[in-house]
Design an enzyme around this catalytic site. Structure first.
Site, PDB file in Angstrom:
ATOM      1  N   LYS A  53     -60.840   3.045   3.920  1.00  0.00           N
ATOM      2  CA  LYS A  53     -61.061   3.210   2.513  1.00  0.00           C
ATOM      3  C   LYS A  53     -60.542   2.155   1.779  1.00  0.00           C
ATOM      4  CE  LYS A  53     -61.055   8.257   2.969  1.00  0.00           C
ATOM      5  NZ  LYS A  53     -60.410   9.541   2.856  1.00  0.00           N
ATOM      6  N   GLN A  97     -54.663  12.045   0.791  1.00  0.00           N
ATOM      7  CA  GLN A  97     -55.244  12.164   2.198  1.00  0.00           C
ATOM      8  C   GLN A  97     -54.979  13.342   2.836  1.00  0.00           C
ATOM      9  OE1 GLN A  97     -57.383   9.714   3.454  1.00  0.00           O
ATOM     10  NE2 GLN A  97     -57.848  11.500   5.181  1.00  0.00           N
ATOM     11  N   ASP A 120     -62.496  12.737  -5.066  1.00  0.00           N
ATOM     12  CA  ASP A 120     -62.781  13.525  -3.764  1.00  0.00           C
ATOM     13  C   ASP A 120     -63.658  14.433  -4.163  1.00  0.00           C
ATOM     14  OD1 ASP A 120     -62.117  12.507  -1.341  1.00  0.00           O
ATOM     15  OD2 ASP A 120     -60.179  13.514  -1.239  1.00  0.00           O
TER      16      ASP A 120
END
Ligand code: NAP
Length: 284
Positions: A53, A97, A120
């Site tokens: 990422k 995460q 997200d």
């Protein structure tokens, strides 16, 4: 019939080139898009995802930062960090995460991220907006899947889409997005009776099962589009999808490979959400 391979890397590259231009325009207007990734502990898979990422952010010009926390960090300290990032005007996107250590509630963490920075797309407000059809941050993997299907030039309207899997991060949201694209959608799961009978009706089949090579030729109608979301490491160390690629490549019209199909799109949609968030900062 030999299926066309949907090259996720190529589709992702095209979108990332567009995003690079958008980032330049946003920077010209005085705002540098910024993503903060919070990584708790040192799970090797999470480390690798986070590296991917951060690298991708750099490639399109997004400023990124990783906040590393010990696996023993308290939930309260993690939530305080998220609150601080919520308040930071330079931060457009916050990503924690997953998975998190067992003593930390994923729900509490997701609920704490401000919906305006929820790149997200997991916050209940984002999910609710998606269900209603309001503009919102769409979850990255499902959104990437829709882009992959569209990249084939197929009009989703009126197609029968069958999604195998009902998780909150893939199955349910991709089914909803397909519905919004005017597909007729069926969702299957581990309790579905006569799975193959249903999946054989699919014009578009999305497999998000998380078990290696479950879906074979008996599950697929000739000419169907097959999107394989699964990423499974088998004993040989090789990564395989939920589908028997070698069998389906002779039946499907289009199919995604694993790796190199859905995976590159997930990160690309994260970049896109971060750029969109930064663009809305200019408007504020
Ligand atoms: P998950 O939470 O484990 O959900 C799996 C779903 O598959 C569940 O709904 C389950 O049904 C269903 N299922 C399991 N076995 C089945 C069977 N034999 N027949 C029919 N349905 C079955 O997994 P997930 O988080 O959705 O992820 C799915 C896969 O996608 C994983 O391999 C994951 O690594 C991969 N993934 C890839 C990306 C990417 O960027 N490439 C992103 C996210 C996930 P029940 O609900 O009844 O248990």
């Amino acid at each position: 019939m030999t299926a066309m391979i949907i090259d996720g890397k190529e589709v992702a590259k095209t979108i990332r080139e567009r995003l690079t231009q958008e980032v330049k325009m946003i920077i010209d207007r005085g705002v540098t898009p910024g993503l903060v990734v919070v990584l708790v502990g040192n799970n090797p898979a999470s480390e690798s995802y986070v590296r991917g990422k951060i690298k991708a952010c750099g490639e399109v010009g997004i400023r990124s930062e990783v906040i590393r926390m010990e696996a023993t960090v308290s939930e309260a300290e993690l939530l305080q960090t998220i609150e601080r990032l919520n308040q930071d005007p330079e931060v457009d996107g916050i990503l924690v995460q997953l998975p998190l250590p067992a003593h930390i509630s994923e729900k509490a963490v997701i609920d704490t991220i401000h919906p305006d920075k929820d790149v997200d797309g997991f916050h209940p407000v984002s999910v609710g907006n998606m269900v209603i059809g309001n503009e919102t941050f769409l979850p990255c993997t499902p959104h990437g899947i829709i882009e992959l299907i569209k990249s084939t030039g197929t009009d989703i309207t009126g197609k029968h889409a069958v999604v195998i899997g009902r998780s909150n991060i893939v199955g349910k949201p991709v089914a909803l997005l397909l519905l919004q694209e005017n597909a007729t959608v069926t969702i299957c799961h581990s309790r579905t009776a006569s799975l193959a009978e249903i999946t054989r009706q699919a014009d578009i089949l999305v497999a998000a099962i998380g078990k290696p090579q479950v879906i074979g030729k008996e599950h697929v109608k000739p000419g169907a589009i097959v999107i394989d979301v699964g990423v499974n490491r088998i004993e040989t160390g090789k990564l395989v999808g939920d589908c028997k690629f070698d069998e389906l490549v002779d039946i499907a019209s289009y199919i995604t490979p694993v790796p190199g199909g859905v995976g590159p799109m997930t990160i690309t949609m994260l970049l896109q959400n971060t750029v969109r968030s930064a663009a809305s900062r200019i408007a504020r």
